[in-house]
Design a protein around this motif. Structure first.
Motif, mmCIF file in Angstrom:
data_model
loop_
_atom_site.group_PDB
_atom_site.id
_atom_site.type_symbol
_atom_site.label_atom_id
_atom_site.label_comp_id
_atom_site.label_asym_id
_atom_site.label_seq_id
_atom_site.Cartn_x
_atom_site.Cartn_y
_atom_site.Cartn_z
ATOM 1 N N PRO A 182 48.290 -18.114 -5.068
ATOM 2 C CA PRO A 182 47.328 -16.843 -5.165
ATOM 3 C C PRO A 182 45.835 -17.339 -5.090
ATOM 4 C CG PRO A 182 48.282 -16.933 -7.345
ATOM 5 C CD PRO A 182 48.691 -18.157 -6.561
ATOM 6 N N THR A 183 45.574 -18.544 -5.302
ATOM 7 C CA THR A 183 44.143 -18.840 -5.702
ATOM 8 C C THR A 183 43.224 -19.161 -4.512
ATOM 9 O OG1 THR A 183 44.656 -21.370 -5.594
ATOM 10 C CG2 THR A 183 44.999 -20.286 -7.637
ATOM 11 N N GLY A 184 43.662 -19.387 -3.238
ATOM 12 C CA GLY A 184 42.598 -19.661 -2.203
ATOM 13 C C GLY A 184 42.097 -21.361 -2.370
ATOM 14 N N ASN A 332 22.785 -12.633 -9.924
ATOM 15 C CA ASN A 332 21.820 -13.623 -9.933
ATOM 16 C C ASN A 332 22.288 -14.858 -10.477
ATOM 17 O OD1 ASN A 332 19.121 -14.253 -9.663
ATOM 18 N ND2 ASN A 332 18.587 -13.947 -11.927
ATOM 19 N N SER A 333 23.563 -15.356 -10.055
ATOM 20 C CA SER A 333 24.084 -16.749 -10.435
ATOM 21 C C SER A 333 25.078 -17.194 -9.132
ATOM 22 C CB SER A 333 24.846 -16.543 -11.431
ATOM 23 O OG SER A 333 26.108 -15.941 -11.482
ATOM 24 N N ASP A 334 25.446 -18.508 -9.238
ATOM 25 C CA ASP A 334 26.095 -18.878 -8.166
ATOM 26 C C ASP A 334 27.546 -19.200 -8.613
ATOM 27 O OD1 ASP A 334 25.932 -20.907 -10.095
ATOM 28 O OD2 ASP A 334 25.156 -22.652 -8.791
ATOM 29 N N ARG A 335 27.978 -18.413 -9.921
ATOM 30 C CA ARG A 335 29.149 -18.593 -10.390
ATOM 31 C C ARG A 335 30.524 -18.159 -9.386
ATOM 32 N NH1 ARG A 335 30.730 -13.602 -14.454
ATOM 33 N NH2 ARG A 335 32.562 -14.774 -14.467
ATOM 34 N N PHE A 336 30.070 -17.407 -8.492
ATOM 35 C CA PHE A 336 31.135 -16.942 -7.505
ATOM 36 C C PHE A 336 30.820 -17.603 -6.133
ATOM 37 C CE2 PHE A 336 30.837 -13.359 -10.738
ATOM 38 C CZ PHE A 336 32.070 -13.508 -10.912
ATOM 39 N N ASP A 337 30.168 -18.575 -6.024
ATOM 40 C CA ASP A 337 30.162 -19.303 -4.725
ATOM 41 C C ASP A 337 31.494 -19.866 -4.235
ATOM 42 O OD1 ASP A 337 27.478 -18.812 -4.638
ATOM 43 O OD2 ASP A 337 26.756 -20.692 -4.737
ATOM 44 N N PHE A 338 32.352 -20.067 -5.007
ATOM 45 C CA PHE A 338 33.759 -20.462 -4.588
ATOM 46 C C PHE A 338 34.256 -19.556 -3.526
ATOM 47 C CE2 PHE A 338 34.363 -18.228 -8.468
ATOM 48 C CZ PHE A 338 35.488 -17.262 -8.158
ATOM 49 N N ARG A 343 40.118 -20.727 0.964
ATOM 50 C CA ARG A 343 40.644 -20.379 2.407
ATOM 51 C C ARG A 343 41.833 -19.412 2.350
ATOM 52 N NH1 ARG A 343 36.420 -21.510 3.442
ATOM 53 N NH2 ARG A 343 35.720 -22.967 5.287
ATOM 54 N N GLY A 344 42.027 -18.976 3.466
ATOM 55 C CA GLY A 344 43.316 -17.740 3.539
ATOM 56 C C GLY A 344 42.754 -16.497 3.183
ATOM 57 N N MET A 345 44.005 -15.638 2.697
ATOM 58 C CA MET A 345 43.904 -14.331 2.269
ATOM 59 C C MET A 345 43.423 -13.979 1.217
ATOM 60 S SD MET A 345 46.403 -11.933 4.478
ATOM 61 C CE MET A 345 47.665 -12.073 3.928
ATOM 62 N N PHE A 346 43.662 -15.151 0.226
ATOM 63 C CA PHE A 346 43.574 -14.672 -1.272
ATOM 64 C C PHE A 346 42.479 -15.561 -1.888
ATOM 65 C CE2 PHE A 346 47.891 -14.005 -0.106
ATOM 66 C CZ PHE A 346 48.314 -12.588 -0.203
ATOM 67 N N SER A 347 41.896 -15.145 -2.925
ATOM 68 C CA SER A 347 41.180 -15.736 -3.988
ATOM 69 C C SER A 347 41.376 -15.216 -5.336
ATOM 70 C CB SER A 347 39.731 -15.775 -3.602
ATOM 71 O OG SER A 347 39.351 -16.682 -2.610
ATOM 72 N N ARG A 348 41.482 -16.122 -6.285
ATOM 73 C CA ARG A 348 41.176 -15.819 -7.500
ATOM 74 C C ARG A 348 39.638 -15.793 -8.193
ATOM 75 N NH1 ARG A 348 45.481 -17.748 -12.217
ATOM 76 N NH2 ARG A 348 47.346 -16.528 -11.613
#
Length: 395
Positions: A182-184, A332-338, A343-348
């Protein structure tokens, strides 16, 4: 009395989430839980090439009789070409059609049980929950190897390799071929090579679950890791799904490929695969497999399918970029730039179960409790809504 002795089984969390979403009366609710591709309107369309192939099949098909225990051999040949290309001699590879990618996974575990019922199946932490559910039901030993760093939402490769040092000869190591669910978060090609070296050194066998070929970096690029493993390992199992990249979820179209050390071993391997199909469901479904075979064997249909698949892939990448940009702006941060790198349909996204619950209760946005979200459940209008909810709740 037999049925009176049955006890309730654990509820599938994703299916339970779907029921909660259906019962939510809010018009603004957003479903990011179910693992199905959706277009910008929230619809799972039938691909153009599938429609065209179905029309041709309707006009030309003259029988609904069984094909073979392995399914139509042409389907297996087409899948070998799509997944493996020329990375290995196809004479070394046995193949069976299965009811979806899940059927392929189940048959791979059944093969493991026949070959070494006392071996351990190693799965990434986390992995697709059904991997673990099936292993538990079958009574196969399971150990997890480290994979995902929840703090950075990236692969912790050093920890992964340290975990896999405990793999024993005859064990199975389950790897995601691309678009980790599930992580992407995915391994690099060099890292896959190092994992292959370790599996070879340990005398284990790799099982590659490739369910999203074409959804990540491209049809060929997403198969690169599986092909690399095939060049480095004497044996390997590959469970492939056509549900996503052909959009034929309900046709239950999958394929299990088993690569032997030499072509001389293939007849026994193929016979064993056929035997497993016979024991579990006899003849596999054919309709979806036949459509896939027709598309991969026809230049015009294949070109149209590949073009539409690329549109789907680029659409999801666009949503990833938009979401990462929105989250950067709103937090106001780059913490979610990942998110843009996955790749793919999912990200955690790294939210706690409590935060996921708050996002659902306050904003009507449904994602799995471990914060896995389906990127394909978004569109350009709902991305800012999700970013606002995450920014407000995940502080």
């Amino acid at each position: 009395m037999m049925l009176n002795t049955l006890t309730p089984q654990p509820e599938d969390k994703i299916l339970a989430l779907m029921a909660l979403y259906r019962d939510d009366p809010r018009d603004t609710k957003i479903d990011l839980g179910v693992g199905v591709y959706k277009d910008a309107t929230g619809h799972t369309p039938i691909m153009r090439a599938i429609k065209a192939a179905e029309k041709q099949l309707w006009e030309a098909e003259t029988t609904k009789s069984y094909t073979a225990l392995s399914g139509d051999p042409a389907f297996g040949a087409a899948m070998k070409t799509m997944v493996l290309a020329d990375s290995v001699d196809h004479a070394r590879v046995g193949a069976i059609a299965t009811p979806g990618g899940t059927g392929a996974i189940r048959q791979a575990f059944e093969l493991m049980k026949l070959a070494n019922r006392h071996g351990t199946v190693w799965t990434s932490n986390p992995t697709w929950p059904n991997h673990l559910s099936i292993l538990k039901f079958m009574g196969l030993a399971n150990k997890e190897y480290a994979y995902f760093d929840a703090a950075t939402c990236t692969v912790d490769f050093d920890a992964m390799m340290a975990s896999l040092k405990d793999v024993k000869a005859g064990d199975m190591v389950l790897l995601h071929g691309c678009c980790h669910n599930p992580t992407g978060a995915n391994l690099t090609l060099d890292q896959y090579g190092l994992v292959a070296d370790l599996i070879l050194e340990k005398g284990a066998i790799a099982l590659v679950d490739i369910a999203y070929q074409g959804f990540g970096d491209g049809l060929e690029e997403d198969a690169a890791a599986t092909r690399l493993l095939a060049t480095k390992l004497p044996e390997m199992l590959i469970a492939a799904s056509c549900s996503k990249n052909f959009g034929i979820y309900r046709e239950r179209t999958g394929c299990l490929m088993a690569m032997s050390e030499t072509a001389d071993n293939t007849p026994v391997t193929q016979g064993t695969l056929n035997f497993l199909n016979r024991q579990n469901y006899s003849f596999p479904p054919d309709h979806g497999a036949r459509l896939v075979t027709m598309i991969l064997g026809d230049a015009t249909l294949k070109a149209d399918w590949m073009a539409e698949l690329e549109e789907v892939r680029l659409g999801m990448l666009g949503l990833r970029t938009q979401l990462a940009d929105e989250l950067r702006q709103q937090t106001n941060s780059d913490r979610f730039d990942f998110v843009a790198q996955h790749r793919g349909m999912f990200s955690r996204i790294g939210a706690s179960p409590e935060e996921v619950l708050k996002i659902r209760e306050e904003f009507g946005i449904y994602m799995v409790g471990d914060s896995r979200l389906n990127i394909a459940g978004l569109n350009a209008q709902t991305v800012p809504l999700l970013a606002h909810a995450v920014a407000k709740i995940c502080r």
